[in-house]
Design a protein around this motif. Structure first.
Motif, mmCIF file in Angstrom:
data_model
loop_
_atom_site.group_PDB
_atom_site.id
_atom_site.type_symbol
_atom_site.label_atom_id
_atom_site.label_comp_id
_atom_site.label_asym_id
_atom_site.label_seq_id
_atom_site.Cartn_x
_atom_site.Cartn_y
_atom_site.Cartn_z
ATOM 1 N N TRP A 110 71.843 14.330 24.783
ATOM 2 C CA TRP A 110 72.081 13.167 23.907
ATOM 3 C C TRP A 110 73.667 12.743 23.665
ATOM 4 O O TRP A 110 74.483 13.560 23.494
ATOM 5 C CB TRP A 110 71.588 13.544 22.438
ATOM 6 N N LEU A 112 74.519 10.076 20.616
ATOM 7 C CA LEU A 112 74.112 9.072 19.492
ATOM 8 C C LEU A 112 75.005 8.766 18.502
ATOM 9 O O LEU A 112 75.955 9.647 18.045
ATOM 10 C CB LEU A 112 72.973 9.839 18.920
ATOM 11 N N ARG A 132 70.725 10.143 27.158
ATOM 12 C CA ARG A 132 70.083 9.196 26.390
ATOM 13 C C ARG A 132 70.912 8.757 25.262
ATOM 14 O O ARG A 132 71.973 9.532 24.866
ATOM 15 C CB ARG A 132 68.902 9.969 25.634
ATOM 16 N N GLY A 134 71.977 5.999 21.992
ATOM 17 C CA GLY A 134 71.386 5.385 20.992
ATOM 18 C C GLY A 134 72.305 5.203 19.737
ATOM 19 O O GLY A 134 73.325 6.153 19.637
ATOM 20 N N PRO A 136 71.392 5.276 15.987
ATOM 21 C CA PRO A 136 70.161 5.261 15.089
ATOM 22 C C PRO A 136 70.686 5.312 13.743
ATOM 23 O O PRO A 136 69.569 5.368 12.739
ATOM 24 C CB PRO A 136 69.815 6.646 15.206
ATOM 25 N N LEU A 163 70.360 -2.238 20.438
ATOM 26 C CA LEU A 163 70.572 -0.854 20.119
ATOM 27 C C LEU A 163 71.052 -0.875 18.644
ATOM 28 O O LEU A 163 70.662 0.291 17.987
ATOM 29 C CB LEU A 163 72.088 -0.518 20.925
ATOM 30 N N GLU A 168 66.654 2.298 18.678
ATOM 31 C CA GLU A 168 65.907 3.089 19.874
ATOM 32 C C GLU A 168 67.065 3.527 20.829
ATOM 33 O O GLU A 168 68.221 2.747 20.641
ATOM 34 C CB GLU A 168 64.920 1.953 20.567
ATOM 35 N N THR A 169 66.340 4.477 21.533
ATOM 36 C CA THR A 169 67.428 5.080 22.454
ATOM 37 C C THR A 169 67.210 4.376 24.120
ATOM 38 O O THR A 169 66.273 3.940 24.220
ATOM 39 C CB THR A 169 67.259 6.581 22.586
#
Length: 259
Positions: A110, A112, A132, A134, A136, A163, A168-169
């Motif tokens: 991840w 993020l 992944r 993103g 968020p 984004l 969302e990722t």
């Protein structure tokens, strides 16, 4: 190899390669104020080390590069302390950008929010194919700020809007197709590829590489005409180092040897 550990950062040095690893931050490498400060100090220190030619920046383990900023800390913030917190994170991103040598982000798992902002501050982003990505923040009531501002220049307004507004990722293949990461590699090839790039960068003339990074950062804030004029002077200054003469002569010698 020499290694130094603080509470949240492991810094390793081998030849001209420095590796900065975020440690002791949970399985998803979540960063709070202390970890942010230690990472900032590490990058500022590397910037003063003239022996370092390239940096690899990674999170511990394979589950995340940096999974975001610490919500447990952020939930306690008010307006003034929130500004202090986010300025501290901005300082880390700037320390990475200001590091005079190339910084390669090793992106597994991840990446993020604040972690993606830190990654975007790196010069090269090499992702594992299962990673992944993103932003968020909107899902927890805050906007994406500070170095999210780099995103439109990197991937365009449309992809940035997706984004930043949906939260969302996206997967590594999509991130590569958008230009958010430079390459997406199978897990078993990730470290090999990063090692190849690090060795390649370390083998170039160090002054030329530092000049190129400096120019790339300046161009973010300049007009095309201003960037062209400024780079003419930088081109001339490069010949004061002796590196162009050395590397060009080596190139010509190899070429003659192949004829």
């Amino acid at each position: 190899m020499t290694t130094t550990d603080s509470r949240y950062v492991r810094a390793s040095y081998q030849g001209g390669l420095a590796t900065v690893e975020l440690i002791n931050s949970g399985p998803l490498n979540i960063i709070g104020s202390e970890a942010i400060s230690e990472l900032t100090t590490a990058f500022r220190g590397i910037g003063l080390n003239t022996d370092v030619r390239v940096v690899v920046f990674r999170g511990a383990g394979e589950k995340a590069f940096i999974g975001g900023a610490d919500i447990n800390e952020m939930v306690t913030l008010d307006q003034s302390t929130a500004e202090v917190f986010i300025r501290r994170l901005a300082g880390l991103c700037e320390a990475v950008r200001d590091c005079p040598v190339p910084v390669i982000a090793r992106l597994a798992g991840w990446c993020l929010g604040g972690g993606l902002e830190v990654a975007m501050s790196c010069d090269l982003r090499i992702a594992e194919s299962g990673a992944r990505f993103g932003m968020p923040e909107v899902a927890v009531g805050i906007p994406s700020v500070i170095h999210a501002a780099l995103m439109p220049a990197l991937i365009g307004a449309s992809h940035s809007a997706w984004l930043l507004m949906t939260g969302e990722t996206i997967d590594a293949a999509t991130a590569a197709s958008w230009g958010l990461v430079h390459e997406a590699m199978p897990p078993e090839m990730l470290d090999t590829r990063i090692g190849e790039l690090a060795s390649k960068l370390a083998g170039f003339g160090p002054n030329a590489v530092r000049q190129q990074k400096h120019l790339l950062n300046k161009w973010f804030d300049m007009t095309i005409h201003g960037a062209i004029e400024d780079s003419v002077e930088q081109f001339g200054r490069s010949f004061l180092t002796g590196e162009p003469q050395q590397h060009m002569q080596a190139f010509l010698s190899r070429k003659r040897g192949n004829n």
